[in-house]
Scaffold this active site. Structure first.
Site, PDB file in Angstrom:
ATOM      1  N   ALA A  29       0.845  -1.197   0.000  1.00 52.30           N
ATOM      2  CA  ALA A  29       0.000   0.000   0.000  1.00 52.30           C
ATOM      3  C   ALA A  29       0.877   1.242   0.000  1.00 52.30           C
ATOM      4  O   ALA A  29       2.099   1.154  -0.088  1.00 52.30           O
ATOM      5  CB  ALA A  29      -0.907  -0.024   1.228  1.00 52.30           C
ATOM      6  N   ASN A  30       0.271   2.406   0.087  1.00 51.92           N
ATOM      7  CA  ASN A  30       1.013   3.654   0.258  1.00 51.92           C
ATOM      8  C   ASN A  30       0.315   4.491   1.324  1.00 51.92           C
ATOM      9  O   ASN A  30      -0.739   4.111   1.822  1.00 51.92           O
ATOM     10  CB  ASN A  30       1.147   4.392  -1.079  1.00 51.92           C
ATOM     11  CG  ASN A  30      -0.201   4.787  -1.641  1.00 51.92           C
ATOM     12  OD1 ASN A  30      -0.906   5.615  -1.067  1.00 51.92           O
ATOM     13  ND2 ASN A  30      -0.586   4.178  -2.760  1.00 51.92           N
TER      14      ASN A  30
END
Ligand code: C5P
Length: 222
Positions: A29-30
């Protein structure tokens, strides 16, 4: 729905990060919170627009009074966007993962006792903004992308606008010294076919309100 210059006009907004699975319990993810996209969807709703809000797993809650479509991966986001079209304007504020795990496991990965770590391989995700900006039929009248840069902001954003084929790029400088990333203020430069327009630093909600008004003007709605 609110009264306003965008009453009855369908606008699509993407927001938040995407999650790309490694196995059924793990993902890549970010750090996108979804704050920028949520503020924009709220401001467009407040101008009366009929907003479809396609969001990855964001940390801030989606606005009330918009149609929320929740997705996890970039490929799901593309499908949700294509399903939501047609729209008069499409605003791509999501922080889409550039790559997904090509060899994601259908079962939870286990340590095998040999001390050997697994190797992930990656595949490029579809570019949702570029896909919509380059649609031959049914392209939204206004396609807007974002660009977070840490140097040569205007030059990089202009190149991105040309490469992706969108109408506007909203660029900002996210180098750590600015405190913009994760902060409550933003300083943006908008690139369109007439050139670059830089706005003073202001609250992210105020940026969203002004962008929504600029979008209404571009759609001939104010
Ligand atoms: O290329 P870059 O990721 O910097 O471009 C950012 C812009 O492109 C944002 O508007 C983002 O929402 C959009 N984008 C997208 N799909 C991707 C990657 C970026 O829609 N796979």
């Amino acid at each position: 729905l609110a009264e306003g210059p965008l009453k009855g006009r369908h606008v699509l907004v993407t927001s938040g990060p995407t999650h790309e699975p490694i196995d059924p319990v793990r993902y890549i993810a970010n750090r996108s919170s979804g704050a920028q996209g949520t503020a924009l969807a709220t401001a467009l709703r407040d101008l009366g627009a009929d907003v479809t809000f396609v969001t990855g797993p964001a940390t801030v809650p989606p606005p009330e009074g918009v149609k929320v479509v929740r997705v996890e991966t970039a490929r799901e986001m593309l499908l949700a966007v294509q399903t939501a079209l047609p729209a008069e304007a499409a605003i791509f504020a999501a922080a889409v993962a550039d790559w997904r795990v090509a060899n994601a496991s259908l079962q939870k990965m286990k340590k095998d006792g040999t001390g050997q770590a697994p190797a992930l391989s990656f595949a490029e995700n579809p570019d949702i903004l570029a896909t919509v900006a380059q649609m031959v039929t049914g392209r939204p009248k206004l396609v807007v992308g974002f660009a977070a840069e840490t140097e040569n902001v205007t030059a990089h954003a202009a190149a991105k606008r040309a490469r992706k084929g969108c109408d506007w790029i909203v660029a900002n400088d996210v180098s750590p010294a600015t405190g913009i990333m994760g902060g409550s203020e933003n300083a943006v430069t908008i690139l369109d076919d007439t050139g670059a327009e830089s706005w003073d630093r202001m609250g992210k909600d105020e940026v969203a309100r002004r962008l929504a008004l600029r979008i209404a003007t571009a759609l001939g709605a104010s």
